[in-house]
Design a protein around this motif. Structure first.
Motif, PDB file in Angstrom:
ATOM      1  N   VAL A 129       2.409  -0.621 -10.635  1.00 23.95           N
ATOM      2  CA  VAL A 129       1.060  -1.251 -10.705  1.00 23.95           C
ATOM      3  C   VAL A 129       1.451  -3.016 -10.195  1.00 23.95           C
ATOM      4  O   VAL A 129       0.509  -3.583  -9.821  1.00 23.95           O
ATOM      5  CB  VAL A 129       0.410  -1.440 -11.881  1.00 23.95           C
ATOM      6  CG1 VAL A 129       0.116  -0.090 -12.389  1.00 23.95           C
ATOM      7  CG2 VAL A 129       1.311  -2.093 -13.257  1.00 23.95           C
ATOM      8  N   TYR A 168      -0.161  -3.566  -6.884  1.00 24.68           N
ATOM      9  CA  TYR A 168      -1.706  -3.747  -7.253  1.00 24.68           C
ATOM     10  C   TYR A 168      -1.752  -5.243  -7.301  1.00 24.68           C
ATOM     11  O   TYR A 168      -2.845  -5.850  -6.853  1.00 24.68           O
ATOM     12  CB  TYR A 168      -2.283  -3.081  -8.227  1.00 24.68           C
ATOM     13  CG  TYR A 168      -2.480  -1.543  -7.656  1.00 24.68           C
ATOM     14  CD1 TYR A 168      -3.242  -0.889  -6.688  1.00 24.68           C
ATOM     15  CD2 TYR A 168      -2.028  -0.445  -8.578  1.00 24.68           C
ATOM     16  CE1 TYR A 168      -3.493   0.210  -6.380  1.00 24.68           C
ATOM     17  CE2 TYR A 168      -2.133   1.054  -8.259  1.00 24.68           C
ATOM     18  CZ  TYR A 168      -3.176   1.125  -7.178  1.00 24.68           C
ATOM     19  OH  TYR A 168      -3.207   2.439  -6.811  1.00 24.68           O
ATOM     20  N   ARG A 199       0.761  -1.317  -0.064  1.00 22.02           N
ATOM     21  CA  ARG A 199       0.065  -0.254  -0.035  1.00 22.02           C
ATOM     22  C   ARG A 199       0.994   1.298   0.058  1.00 22.02           C
ATOM     23  O   ARG A 199       0.612   2.111  -0.874  1.00 22.02           O
ATOM     24  CB  ARG A 199      -0.808  -0.089   1.294  1.00 22.02           C
ATOM     25  CG  ARG A 199      -2.143  -1.045   1.255  1.00 22.02           C
ATOM     26  CD  ARG A 199      -2.916  -0.739   2.349  1.00 22.02           C
ATOM     27  NE  ARG A 199      -3.925  -2.072   2.159  1.00 22.02           N
ATOM     28  CZ  ARG A 199      -4.912  -1.896   1.330  1.00 22.02           C
ATOM     29  NH1 ARG A 199      -5.242  -0.843   0.730  1.00 22.02           N
ATOM     30  NH2 ARG A 199      -5.862  -3.020   1.498  1.00 22.02           N
ATOM     31  N   TYR A 259      -8.317  -4.882  -7.331  1.00 20.61           N
ATOM     32  CA  TYR A 259      -6.685  -4.411  -7.413  1.00 20.61           C
ATOM     33  C   TYR A 259      -6.229  -4.744  -8.744  1.00 20.61           C
ATOM     34  O   TYR A 259      -5.490  -3.848  -9.274  1.00 20.61           O
ATOM     35  CB  TYR A 259      -6.255  -5.179  -6.181  1.00 20.61           C
ATOM     36  CG  TYR A 259      -6.062  -4.781  -4.795  1.00 20.61           C
ATOM     37  CD1 TYR A 259      -5.804  -3.443  -4.651  1.00 20.61           C
ATOM     38  CD2 TYR A 259      -6.669  -5.418  -3.692  1.00 20.61           C
ATOM     39  CE1 TYR A 259      -5.896  -2.969  -3.427  1.00 20.61           C
ATOM     40  CE2 TYR A 259      -6.657  -4.911  -2.661  1.00 20.61           C
ATOM     41  CZ  TYR A 259      -6.162  -3.548  -2.305  1.00 20.61           C
ATOM     42  OH  TYR A 259      -6.190  -3.199  -1.141  1.00 20.61           O
ATOM     43  N   VAL A 315       2.266   1.762  -3.673  1.00 19.94           N
ATOM     44  CA  VAL A 315       1.423   2.484  -4.654  1.00 19.94           C
ATOM     45  C   VAL A 315       1.092   4.104  -4.210  1.00 19.94           C
ATOM     46  O   VAL A 315       0.689   4.809  -4.781  1.00 19.94           O
ATOM     47  CB  VAL A 315       0.069   1.947  -4.791  1.00 19.94           C
ATOM     48  CG1 VAL A 315       0.400   0.434  -5.667  1.00 19.94           C
ATOM     49  CG2 VAL A 315      -0.636   1.486  -3.528  1.00 19.94           C
ATOM     50  N   MET A 368      -7.255  -2.134 -11.067  1.00 15.27           N
ATOM     51  CA  MET A 368      -6.316  -0.775 -10.900  1.00 15.27           C
ATOM     52  C   MET A 368      -5.104  -0.894 -11.611  1.00 15.27           C
ATOM     53  O   MET A 368      -4.469  -0.009 -12.410  1.00 15.27           O
ATOM     54  CB  MET A 368      -6.338  -0.335  -9.545  1.00 15.27           C
ATOM     55  CG  MET A 368      -7.659  -0.093  -9.014  1.00 15.27           C
ATOM     56  SD  MET A 368      -7.194   0.698  -7.229  1.00 15.27           S
ATOM     57  CE  MET A 368      -7.568  -0.848  -6.362  1.00 15.27           C
ATOM     58  N   ALA A 369      -4.549  -2.264 -11.444  1.00 15.02           N
ATOM     59  CA  ALA A 369      -3.113  -2.482 -12.479  1.00 15.02           C
ATOM     60  C   ALA A 369      -3.110  -2.429 -13.724  1.00 15.02           C
ATOM     61  O   ALA A 369      -2.582  -1.864 -14.497  1.00 15.02           O
ATOM     62  CB  ALA A 369      -2.743  -3.850 -11.950  1.00 15.02           C
TER      63      ALA A 369
END
Length: 213
Positions: A60, A63, A50, A82, A53, A85-86
């Motif tokens: 990424v 993630y 965490r 997650y 990022v 998001m990547a």
């Protein structure tokens, strides 16, 4: 403590020292997270990813690691989010697309899985796990021809990939090709793949039929 354990602890200490000098370095947070995963310290690893990022939003891979931790805890939605998001952060990165497809399969949504897996394979044609899972998704969609084609592509690239042999056996069973399915199951077992006992029981009658009189 073994030599490997000492080396791991030394590496963790080194990353923490680097963070003391430069707490804004996302890459160091990420490296620390990977090392903590190796140690089995999942909560601290999650915190490190965490932080990675937070300081380096384009990293990424963090993630993806967070998605893996979510999956490990049974949080399919978290894993999916997650990896999305990547994928958004790096559209040409095949791994999160493959993970998205895997999660959709676990959720019982093969059509969504197939679309994500198609993207993964387009980005990386040698992504064997994605090819094998894509074959399974096509089968669940009812497209046995495409399923077989994709699975054979995977096996052409990696003949010892057990999941692809297993999935190909399922396709052939759907077609009623019992002898060919048995051959695929035997090849899956030969790779060390753990074929489900239910599947072995399902094909057992056909095996006895295949034995010479």
């Amino acid at each position: 403590m073994t030599t490997d354990s000492k080396a791991l602890e030394g590496y963790i200490a080194e990353q923490k020292n680097r963070l003391s000098a430069n707490p804004q370095c996302g890459v160091t947070h990420y490296n620390l997270g990977v090392a903590l995963l190796s140690r089995g310290d999942f909560l601290e690893a999650e915190r490190a990813f965490r932080d990675a990022v937070t300081h380096s939003p384009t990293l990424v891979e963090a993630y993806v690691q967070l998605g893996g931790l979510a999956l490990q805890s049974g949080d399919l939605e978290g894993c999916l989010n997650y990896n999305k998001m990547a994928a958004e952060g790096r559209p040409m990165f095949a791994t999160p697309q493959g993970n998205i497809g895997f999660v959709y399969m676990q959720m019982g949504e093969p059509s969504k899985a197939a679309r994500a897996l198609e993207r993964a394979v387009k980005l990386d044609p040698n992504f064997i796990q994605a090819l094998a899972t894509l074959g399974n998704a096509y089968m669940m969609e009812g497209d046995l021809e495409r399923a077989e084609k994709v699975l054979r592509q995977a096996l052409d690239k990696e003949p010892m990939f057990g999941p692809a042999w297993n999935n190909l056996a399922l396709v052939l069973l759907e077609r009623g090709e019992h002898a060919n399915a048995l051959e695929c199951i035997d090849k899956a077992v030969a790779t060390g793949y753990d074929v489900r006992p239910e599947l072995l029981e399902e094909v057992a009658p056909y095996r006895s039929q295949a034995q010479p009189a």
